[in-house]
Design a protein around this motif. Structure first.
Motif, mmCIF file in Angstrom:
data_model
loop_
_atom_site.group_PDB
_atom_site.id
_atom_site.type_symbol
_atom_site.label_atom_id
_atom_site.label_comp_id
_atom_site.label_asym_id
_atom_site.label_seq_id
_atom_site.Cartn_x
_atom_site.Cartn_y
_atom_site.Cartn_z
ATOM 1 N N GLN A 161 0.826 -1.200 0.000
ATOM 2 C CA GLN A 161 0.000 0.000 0.000
ATOM 3 C C GLN A 161 0.867 1.260 0.000
ATOM 4 O O GLN A 161 1.681 1.458 0.900
ATOM 5 C CB GLN A 161 -0.921 -0.002 1.229
ATOM 6 C CG GLN A 161 -1.824 -1.231 1.299
ATOM 7 C CD GLN A 161 -2.687 -1.248 2.548
ATOM 8 O OE1 GLN A 161 -2.704 -0.307 3.326
ATOM 9 N NE2 GLN A 161 -3.411 -2.321 2.736
ATOM 10 N N SER A 182 -7.236 -11.643 -2.324
ATOM 11 C CA SER A 182 -6.285 -11.185 -3.335
ATOM 12 C C SER A 182 -4.941 -11.817 -3.020
ATOM 13 O O SER A 182 -4.412 -11.627 -1.918
ATOM 14 C CB SER A 182 -6.150 -9.658 -3.331
ATOM 15 O OG SER A 182 -7.369 -9.029 -3.675
ATOM 16 N N ARG A 185 -2.184 -7.711 -3.589
ATOM 17 C CA ARG A 185 -2.895 -6.450 -3.764
ATOM 18 C C ARG A 185 -1.875 -5.317 -3.734
ATOM 19 O O ARG A 185 -1.027 -5.248 -2.848
ATOM 20 C CB ARG A 185 -3.931 -6.212 -2.674
ATOM 21 C CG ARG A 185 -4.671 -4.872 -2.873
ATOM 22 C CD ARG A 185 -5.816 -4.673 -1.912
ATOM 23 N NE ARG A 185 -5.380 -4.293 -0.578
ATOM 24 C CZ ARG A 185 -6.181 -3.712 0.327
ATOM 25 N NH1 ARG A 185 -7.449 -3.482 0.030
ATOM 26 N NH2 ARG A 185 -5.717 -3.405 1.524
ATOM 27 N N VAL A 186 -1.967 -4.435 -4.722
ATOM 28 C CA VAL A 186 -1.105 -3.257 -4.783
ATOM 29 C C VAL A 186 -2.007 -2.038 -4.855
ATOM 30 O O VAL A 186 -2.809 -1.899 -5.782
ATOM 31 C CB VAL A 186 -0.164 -3.304 -6.001
ATOM 32 C CG1 VAL A 186 0.676 -2.033 -6.064
ATOM 33 C CG2 VAL A 186 0.729 -4.534 -5.941
ATOM 34 N N TYR A 187 -1.896 -1.151 -3.856
ATOM 35 C CA TYR A 187 -2.731 0.046 -3.787
ATOM 36 C C TYR A 187 -1.851 1.275 -3.878
ATOM 37 O O TYR A 187 -0.886 1.423 -3.121
ATOM 38 C CB TYR A 187 -3.519 0.072 -2.475
ATOM 39 C CG TYR A 187 -4.380 1.303 -2.311
ATOM 40 C CD1 TYR A 187 -5.713 1.300 -2.708
ATOM 41 C CD2 TYR A 187 -3.852 2.475 -1.767
ATOM 42 C CE1 TYR A 187 -6.497 2.441 -2.559
ATOM 43 C CE2 TYR A 187 -4.632 3.613 -1.626
ATOM 44 C CZ TYR A 187 -5.944 3.585 -2.023
ATOM 45 O OH TYR A 187 -6.713 4.707 -1.885
ATOM 46 N N THR A 196 3.055 4.181 -7.075
ATOM 47 C CA THR A 196 3.316 2.817 -6.646
ATOM 48 C C THR A 196 3.754 2.033 -7.862
ATOM 49 O O THR A 196 2.998 1.884 -8.825
ATOM 50 C CB THR A 196 2.054 2.196 -6.026
ATOM 51 O OG1 THR A 196 1.643 2.991 -4.915
ATOM 52 C CG2 THR A 196 2.316 0.788 -5.553
ATOM 53 N N ASN A 197 4.990 1.554 -7.847
ATOM 54 C CA ASN A 197 5.493 0.837 -9.010
ATOM 55 C C ASN A 197 6.435 -0.263 -8.561
ATOM 56 O O ASN A 197 7.021 -0.216 -7.489
ATOM 57 C CB ASN A 197 6.213 1.800 -9.968
ATOM 58 C CG ASN A 197 7.334 2.555 -9.287
ATOM 59 O OD1 ASN A 197 8.390 1.993 -9.032
ATOM 60 N ND2 ASN A 197 7.111 3.830 -8.973
ATOM 61 N N TYR A 216 -8.991 -12.351 -6.494
ATOM 62 C CA TYR A 216 -8.070 -11.788 -7.479
ATOM 63 C C TYR A 216 -6.716 -12.477 -7.354
ATOM 64 O O TYR A 216 -6.270 -12.779 -6.244
ATOM 65 C CB TYR A 216 -7.862 -10.285 -7.252
ATOM 66 C CG TYR A 216 -9.122 -9.465 -7.282
ATOM 67 C CD1 TYR A 216 -9.604 -8.919 -8.468
ATOM 68 C CD2 TYR A 216 -9.822 -9.213 -6.098
ATOM 69 C CE1 TYR A 216 -10.752 -8.152 -8.491
ATOM 70 C CE2 TYR A 216 -10.976 -8.437 -6.110
ATOM 71 C CZ TYR A 216 -11.441 -7.922 -7.316
ATOM 72 O OH TYR A 216 -12.589 -7.158 -7.315
ATOM 73 N N VAL A 218 -3.835 -10.845 -9.018
ATOM 74 C CA VAL A 218 -3.175 -9.565 -8.763
ATOM 75 C C VAL A 218 -4.232 -8.481 -8.844
ATOM 76 O O VAL A 218 -4.895 -8.324 -9.880
ATOM 77 C CB VAL A 218 -2.041 -9.292 -9.770
ATOM 78 C CG1 VAL A 218 -1.411 -7.931 -9.497
ATOM 79 C CG2 VAL A 218 -0.995 -10.403 -9.696
ATOM 80 N N ASN A 219 -4.419 -7.728 -7.773
ATOM 81 C CA ASN A 219 -5.444 -6.692 -7.685
ATOM 82 C C ASN A 219 -4.765 -5.339 -7.595
ATOM 83 O O ASN A 219 -4.144 -5.003 -6.575
ATOM 84 C CB ASN A 219 -6.322 -6.948 -6.450
ATOM 85 C CG ASN A 219 -7.535 -6.020 -6.406
ATOM 86 O OD1 ASN A 219 -7.824 -5.306 -7.356
ATOM 87 N ND2 ASN A 219 -8.240 -6.054 -5.288
ATOM 88 N N LEU A 220 -4.818 -4.561 -8.681
ATOM 89 C CA LEU A 220 -4.168 -3.254 -8.740
ATOM 90 C C LEU A 220 -5.209 -2.181 -8.508
ATOM 91 O O LEU A 220 -6.184 -2.083 -9.246
ATOM 92 C CB LEU A 220 -3.485 -3.060 -10.092
ATOM 93 C CG LEU A 220 -2.479 -4.139 -10.504
ATOM 94 C CD1 LEU A 220 -1.930 -3.845 -11.886
ATOM 95 C CD2 LEU A 220 -1.351 -4.247 -9.490
#
Length: 224
Positions: A161, A182, A185-187, A196-197, A216, A218-220
């Motif tokens: 996050q 997920s 998860r990337v928020y 965010t990378n 999911y 991968v949940n972007l």
């Protein structure tokens, strides 16, 4: 619980090797197996942490966290966590197996150079958690490397996050039933300027069991 004296002078570093934190009593548990506060460098290797999932205490939930690392940065304590290495450790039945985050009092805090390698994190709610959705972009935590781990979780295998510069590769992540799941998860709080990378590569992701909500691999996500 390792902490800086008066939050002003940090510990110079910490080594935990071949340590077991567990509990043999069915109606008691640790809230957190190991908590590290304001330590610039830490190496935790070949250790095991049991949070104890109990059906009656507390009902239907995991009892505690595995490792919680807190990094602070403000006018009284100019230390930040760097070079955090957690490798070849086993976590079992924890709410969150590994949680590394800023303290809420930090004004410009970065915890960087976090390496989590070859760990086994089983039957947890969240395997690895980095940061908070509410954290401002200035408090992002760069430089995470999560590699070669085996994770089984009900909510999130890896939850990133408001962070930049992460590498997630060669992990095996299972969802084991819950409301939603997920694997990764990337928020990123894009509207607030948080970038965010990172790299997500060569992971094996699987959800098994029944879910009442979405699942999911991968949940972007981005948000306000």
């Amino acid at each position: 619980n390792a902490t800086a004296s008066g939050w002003k002078q940090p510990n110079s570093g910490l080594l935990l090797e071949r340590v077991e934190v567990s509990n043999a009593v069915d109606d008691a548990c640790f809230a957190t197996c190991v908590q590290i506060d304001s330590t610039p460098t830490a190496k935790i290797i070949n250790s095991s942490f049991n949070g104890f999932m109990l059906d009656t205490y507390p009902a239907g939930t995991r009892a505690g966290k595995g490792i919680k690392i807190i990094s602070r940065y403000n006018t009284n304590n100019n230390v930040k966590g760097t070079d955090i290495n957690i490798s070849d450790c086993v976590f079992f039945q924890c709410t969150t197996s590994i949680d590394i985050n800023n303290d809420s009092t930090s004004t410009n805090n970065f915890c960087e150079g976090v390496h989590i390698d070859g760990c086994t994190l089983l039957n947890c709610n969240i395997g690895i958690k980095a940061g908070e959705i509410s954290t401002s972009p200035a408090n992002g935590i760069p430089g995470w490397f999560i590699q070669g781990c085996h994770i089984t979780a009900t909510d999130y295998g890896i939850d990133i996050q408001n962070h930049a510069q992460f590498v997630i590769e060669n992990n095996l992540i299972y969802g084991v039933g819950g409301t939603t799941f997920s694997a990764i998860r990337v928020y990123g709080n894009v509207d607030a300027g948080s970038q965010t990378n990172g790299l997500i590569s060569d992971n094996s992701l699987l959800a098994v069991g029944s879910y009442s909500g979405n699942t999911y691999g991968v949940n972007l996500l981005g948000g306000d």
